[in-house]
Design an enzyme around this catalytic site. Structure first.
Site, PDB file in Angstrom:
ATOM      1  N   ASN A 207     -22.722 -14.819 -23.335  1.00  0.00           N
ATOM      2  CA  ASN A 207     -23.180 -16.181 -23.035  1.00  0.00           C
ATOM      3  C   ASN A 207     -24.671 -16.142 -22.770  1.00  0.00           C
ATOM      4  OD1 ASN A 207     -23.666 -15.726 -20.088  1.00  0.00           O
ATOM      5  ND2 ASN A 207     -21.495 -15.231 -20.164  1.00  0.00           N
ATOM      6  N   ASP A 276     -14.632 -15.499 -19.464  1.00  0.00           N
ATOM      7  CA  ASP A 276     -13.248 -15.802 -19.068  1.00  0.00           C
ATOM      8  C   ASP A 276     -12.237 -15.124 -19.986  1.00  0.00           C
ATOM      9  OD1 ASP A 276     -14.365 -19.037 -18.114  1.00  0.00           O
ATOM     10  OD2 ASP A 276     -13.736 -17.378 -16.833  1.00  0.00           O
ATOM     11  N   LYS A 286     -16.042  -2.041 -38.047  1.00  0.00           N
ATOM     12  CA  LYS A 286     -16.670  -3.359 -38.173  1.00  0.00           C
ATOM     13  C   LYS A 286     -15.774  -4.277 -39.004  1.00  0.00           C
ATOM     14  CE  LYS A 286     -20.862  -5.672 -39.804  1.00  0.00           C
ATOM     15  NZ  LYS A 286     -22.018  -5.533 -40.714  1.00  0.00           N
ATOM     16  N   PHE A 321     -20.636 -19.587  -7.873  1.00  0.00           N
ATOM     17  CA  PHE A 321     -21.430 -20.573  -8.610  1.00  0.00           C
ATOM     18  C   PHE A 321     -20.479 -21.361  -9.509  1.00  0.00           C
ATOM     19  CE2 PHE A 321     -26.126 -20.163  -8.439  1.00  0.00           C
ATOM     20  CZ  PHE A 321     -26.197 -19.228  -7.434  1.00  0.00           C
ATOM     21  N   LYS A 335     -13.278 -25.872  -7.375  1.00  0.00           N
ATOM     22  CA  LYS A 335     -13.428 -24.401  -7.364  1.00  0.00           C
ATOM     23  C   LYS A 335     -13.536 -23.884  -5.930  1.00  0.00           C
ATOM     24  CE  LYS A 335     -15.107 -23.893 -12.046  1.00  0.00           C
ATOM     25  NZ  LYS A 335     -16.235 -23.703 -12.974  1.00  0.00           N
ATOM     26  N   LYS A 339     -10.660 -21.248  -5.280  1.00  0.00           N
ATOM     27  CA  LYS A 339     -11.063 -19.834  -5.183  1.00  0.00           C
ATOM     28  C   LYS A 339     -11.239 -19.413  -3.726  1.00  0.00           C
ATOM     29  CE  LYS A 339     -12.892 -19.997  -9.814  1.00  0.00           C
ATOM     30  NZ  LYS A 339     -13.501 -19.155 -10.848  1.00  0.00           N
TER      31      LYS A 339
HETATM   32  O1  PMT Z   1     -28.592 -16.104 -15.284  1.00  0.00           O
HETATM   33  P1  PMT Z   1     -29.399 -17.360 -15.505  1.00  0.00           P
HETATM   34  O2  PMT Z   1     -29.938 -17.467 -16.888  1.00  0.00           O
HETATM   35  O3  PMT Z   1     -30.428 -17.552 -14.438  1.00  0.00           O
HETATM   36  O4  PMT Z   1     -28.366 -18.613 -15.369  1.00  0.00           O
HETATM   37  C1  PMT Z   1     -27.837 -18.838 -14.098  1.00  0.00           C
HETATM   38  C2  PMT Z   1     -26.348 -19.241 -14.213  1.00  0.00           C
HETATM   39  C3  PMT Z   1     -26.267 -20.580 -14.903  1.00  0.00           C
HETATM   40  C4  PMT Z   1     -25.585 -18.189 -14.968  1.00  0.00           C
HETATM   41  C5  PMT Z   1     -25.817 -19.333 -12.764  1.00  0.00           C
HETATM   42  O5  PMT Z   1     -26.581 -20.263 -12.039  1.00  0.00           O
HETATM   43  C6  PMT Z   1     -24.356 -19.722 -12.764  1.00  0.00           C
HETATM   44  O6  PMT Z   1     -23.994 -20.885 -12.832  1.00  0.00           O
HETATM   45  N1  PMT Z   1     -23.490 -18.672 -12.689  1.00  0.00           N
HETATM   46  C7  PMT Z   1     -22.043 -18.865 -12.772  1.00  0.00           C
HETATM   47  C8  PMT Z   1     -21.659 -18.932 -14.203  1.00  0.00           C
HETATM   48  C9  PMT Z   1     -20.151 -19.016 -14.320  1.00  0.00           C
HETATM   49  O7  PMT Z   1     -19.457 -18.138 -14.755  1.00  0.00           O
HETATM   50  O8  PMT Z   1     -19.715 -20.184 -13.774  1.00  0.00           O
HETATM   51  P2  PMT Z   1     -18.138 -20.581 -13.868  1.00  0.00           P
HETATM   52  O9  PMT Z   1     -18.048 -21.978 -13.358  1.00  0.00           O
HETATM   53  O10 PMT Z   1     -17.567 -20.257 -15.230  1.00  0.00           O
HETATM   54  O11 PMT Z   1     -17.468 -19.533 -12.825  1.00  0.00           O
HETATM   55  C10 PMT Z   1     -17.286 -19.944 -11.473  1.00  0.00           C
HETATM   56  C11 PMT Z   1     -17.450 -18.735 -10.562  1.00  0.00           C
HETATM   57  O12 PMT Z   1     -16.424 -17.795 -10.835  1.00  0.00           O
HETATM   58  C12 PMT Z   1     -18.789 -17.997 -10.720  1.00  0.00           C
HETATM   59  O13 PMT Z   1     -19.196 -17.585  -9.430  1.00  0.00           O
HETATM   60  C13 PMT Z   1     -18.419 -16.794 -11.564  1.00  0.00           C
HETATM   61  O14 PMT Z   1     -19.252 -15.661 -11.243  1.00  0.00           O
HETATM   62  C14 PMT Z   1     -16.998 -16.535 -11.136  1.00  0.00           C
HETATM   63  N2  PMT Z   1     -16.164 -15.953 -12.191  1.00  0.00           N
HETATM   64  C15 PMT Z   1     -15.962 -16.617 -13.363  1.00  0.00           C
HETATM   65  C16 PMT Z   1     -15.139 -16.037 -14.312  1.00  0.00           C
HETATM   66  C17 PMT Z   1     -14.503 -14.798 -14.035  1.00  0.00           C
HETATM   67  N3  PMT Z   1     -13.694 -14.217 -14.931  1.00  0.00           N
HETATM   68  N4  PMT Z   1     -14.717 -14.181 -12.854  1.00  0.00           N
HETATM   69  C18 PMT Z   1     -15.532 -14.741 -11.928  1.00  0.00           C
HETATM   70  O15 PMT Z   1     -15.738 -14.178 -10.859  1.00  0.00           O
END
Ligand code: PMT
Length: 399
Positions: A207, A276, A286, A321, A335, A339
């Site tokens: 991503n 995810d 490949k 986040f 969330k 979570k």
């Molecule tokens: O890195 P930059 O370019 O500065 O961009 C910053 C950012 C946009 C990446 C950052 O600010 C941000 O939003 N990070 C979270 C991205 C994310 O995965 O968001 P989400 O809404 O999909 O996940 C929610 C939370 O679950 C996040 O804390 C994530 O770390 C966590 N997660 C998600 C999926 C997973 N399989 N395991 C997790 O722990």
């Protein structure tokens, strides 16, 4: 750095020219830099250069009768917030260790109540000499901060330790001195950057995360006194000085690293953009174009944050986040509950100046108590605001 009063002492090493670049960098950040030079330093670069770069008169002579310079060692050190000796020669290090004051620079150091930061630069054999090492140890006992020299090619043509530290490292030391140490003693675990989920030896799913948000959190926490472990997916960012780096590639590797480091952390912030899903089967060779559509079977990765929420200790502060494109607050609140975290930082990934791979962000902080939208700020300023919120939450836990 803006408005900070830095007294820079420059001594007679060829690395003087790098210190000139530092003055320029400090001036660009609107710090107030005053420069004093030993006589030997003026053999390498003239005071005029430092005067032009700093915008202030350069002091070189403790016995000057010029009205502006009278008692310079007292006037210079009076309102300095930090005394930075860079480059610091073996000679000056020895004089400082003995508390000598036979020139303007050493006298000003003794006359100053400000913290002293010493950046050695010399030939590696001179640096390794027991006398120099003993003098550096004495400076540390006096409470002076030493920014260790780097390894690499030296002016004398040798390669080894003795190169003046990089400005970024010294800048972090100064910012750490200026910051309130309100995270001192805290062990903080941060995740940052993307993950890469392999499809075949040449391709992966990932991503747009650059790591900037997570690295800003790590840098600012370190400045405020925390012990920081940064688990990072692949980014092109330099490791923040003073931070323990744990590089990972896949979500599974990130999960394993988080599992290992989470128990020792009082605060955990998950800024990483964790994939995810991953490929159900990773091809050994490949994948060849066959003309027809290519279908990928994907399976879910572990939700690391949700797992932390389930296993968390009540004395831990857990922050997630939320990267949202719509329904920001509702999704953030969902969330928070789902979570079981203390704080969700919601950011809009569609905004031109927010979310992925930009230097700014505009986030909404969501806790059980409610939602607080911050202004559009740099990711460092955003990180500092997040830490302020985390400290308030920590206090709420009676920590
Ligand atoms: O890195 P930059 O370019 O500065 O961009 C910053 C950012 C946009 C990446 C950052 O600010 C941000 O939003 N990070 C979270 C991205 C994310 O995965 O968001 P989400 O809404 O999909 O996940 C929610 C939370 O679950 C996040 O804390 C994530 O770390 C966590 N997660 C998600 C999926 C997973 N399989 N395991 C997790 O722990």
């Amino acid at each position: 750095m803006q408005g900070r009063k830095v007294l820079l002492g420059v001594t007679g090493s060829i690395a003087v020219f790098k210190a000139a670049g530092w003055v320029s960098a400090l001036a660009k950040e609107e710090a107030q830099v005053t420069v004093m030079m030993t006589e030997a330093a003026t053999r390498f670069v003239t005071p005029l250069t430092f005067g032009a770069l700093s915008g202030h008169q350069v002091s070189t002579d403790m016995f000057s009768t010029d009205a502006e310079e009278m008692m310079a060692h007292i006037s210079l050190s009076g309102d300095a917030e930090v005394v930075l000796i860079a480059p610091a020669t073996a000679q000056t290090i020895a004089q400082l260790a003995q508390g000598m004051a036979d020139n303007l620079l050493t006298a000003a150091v003794l006359a100053s109540a400000a913290p002293v930061v010493v950046c050695p630069a010399m030939n590696s054999k001179m640096l390794a000499h027991p006398a120099t090492q003993r003098n550096l140890a004495t400076l540390k006992e006096l409470g002076y901060r030493i920014v260790e020299p780097e390894n690499g090619p030296l002016a004398c043509g040798e390669v080894g330790s003795g190169r003046l530290a990089e400005w970024e490292t010294v800048r972090e030391t100064l910012l750490g001195l200026f910051a309130d140490q309100d995270l001192a003693g805290q062990h903080i675990l941060i995740t940052a950057g993307p993950t890469r989920e392999p499809l075949d030896p040449a391709r992966y799913l990932s991503n747009r995360s650059s790591g900037k948000m997570g690295y800003a959190l790590a840098r600012t926490a370190q400045r405020r006194g925390a012990e920081v472990v940064l688990i990072s997916g692949p980014t092109s960012l330099p490791a923040p000085p003073g931070v323990t780096m744990v590089p990972v590639q896949t979500a599974a590797e990130m999960a394993e690293a988080v599992q290992e480091h989470a128990p020792g952390a009082q605060i955990i912030i998950k800024a990483a953009a964790v994939a995810d899903f991953r490929a159900k089967e990773v091809a050994s060779f490949k994948i060849k174009k066959k003309g027809a559509d290519l279908r990928l079977d994907l399976v879910p990765n572990q939700d690391i944050l949700a797992s932390l929420g389930k296993e968390r200790r009540q004395d831990q502060v857990l922050v997630g986040f939320a990267a949202e494109s719509n329904n920001h607050e509702a999704e953030g609140r969902r969330k928070l509950e789902a979570k079981q975290v203390d704080l969700i930082v919601v950011n809009d990934i569609l905004g031109q100046q927010t979310g992925f791979d930009v230097d700014t962000n505009q986030v909404t902080l969501i806790t059980q108590e409610g939602a607080e939208q911050l202004a559009l700020l740099s990711k460092e300023e955003t990180a500092n605001k997040i830490w302020d919120k985390v400290i308030a939450l920590s206090k709420g836990k009676g920590k």
